[in-house]
Scaffold this active site. Structure first.
Site, short mmCIF file in Angstrom:
data_model
loop_
_atom_site.label_atom_id
_atom_site.label_comp_id
_atom_site.label_asym_id
_atom_site.label_seq_id
_atom_site.Cartn_x
_atom_site.Cartn_y
_atom_site.Cartn_z
N HIS A 80 0.86 -1.19 0.00
CA HIS A 80 0.00 0.00 0.00
C HIS A 80 0.88 1.23 0.00
O HIS A 80 2.03 1.18 0.43
CB HIS A 80 -0.97 0.01 1.19
CG HIS A 80 -0.32 -0.07 2.52
ND1 HIS A 80 0.24 -1.23 3.02
CD2 HIS A 80 -0.11 0.87 3.49
CE1 HIS A 80 0.74 -1.02 4.22
NE2 HIS A 80 0.55 0.26 4.53
N HIS A 107 0.93 5.32 1.09
CA HIS A 107 0.31 6.41 1.81
C HIS A 107 0.43 7.69 0.98
O HIS A 107 1.49 7.96 0.41
CB HIS A 107 1.03 6.67 3.14
CG HIS A 107 0.96 5.53 4.10
ND1 HIS A 107 0.09 5.53 5.16
CD2 HIS A 107 1.66 4.37 4.18
CE1 HIS A 107 0.26 4.42 5.86
NE2 HIS A 107 1.21 3.69 5.27
#
Length: 138
Positions: free
Chosen positions: A101, A103
């Protein structure tokens, strides 16, 4: 592949609800549940990749374009002065969920210091050794 035991797989594929900023066939972008700043978001691939080293190259290429699109929208919509892209790989680097992932952290004028370090130094011999050790494994 989607993993049944991965919370980010579940969120990205709609099994667990989350505040979504964007979604397409390959990605879901959600607001971070523990934000570092107003609008802090996570880009989640819908397929499971443990980290950047496992990420499909085509998916990786699309991540940066999506991050740029979201960052531009955050600057316009939230009035942030800039944004950081943060992507952690491995526990030592701060990765707490073993699903790739990225940010997107909006940064505001006068806001707290984040993602900073004190620059160090490297001597030429050490730099040469690092270059040899890394390039030999690429």
């Amino acid at each position: 592949m989607v993993r049944d035991d991965c919370i980010f797989c579940k969120i990205a594929n709609g099994v667990i609800p989350a505040a979504a900023l964007y979604e397409d066939d390959d990605f879901k972008v959600i607001l971070d549940a523990g934000p570092a700043s107003k609008g802090h978001a996570l880009i989640l691939p819908k397929q499971h990749y443990q980290d950047l080293c496992e990420l499909d190259e085509a998916v990786g290429t699309r991540v940066l374009g999506l991050a740029a699109k979201l960052g531009k929208a955050m600057k316009s919509g939230l009035g942030c002065a800039g944004f950081n892209l943060v992507q952690n790989n491995g526990e030592a680097a701060g990765q707490t969920v073993k699903h790739f992932h990225m940010h997107i952290i909006p940064r505001y004028e006068g806001g707290p210091e984040m993602v900073a370090w004190k620059p160090g130094s490297v001597d030429p011999e050490e730099a040469e050794q690092i270059v040899e050790e890394v390039t030999a494994r690429m």
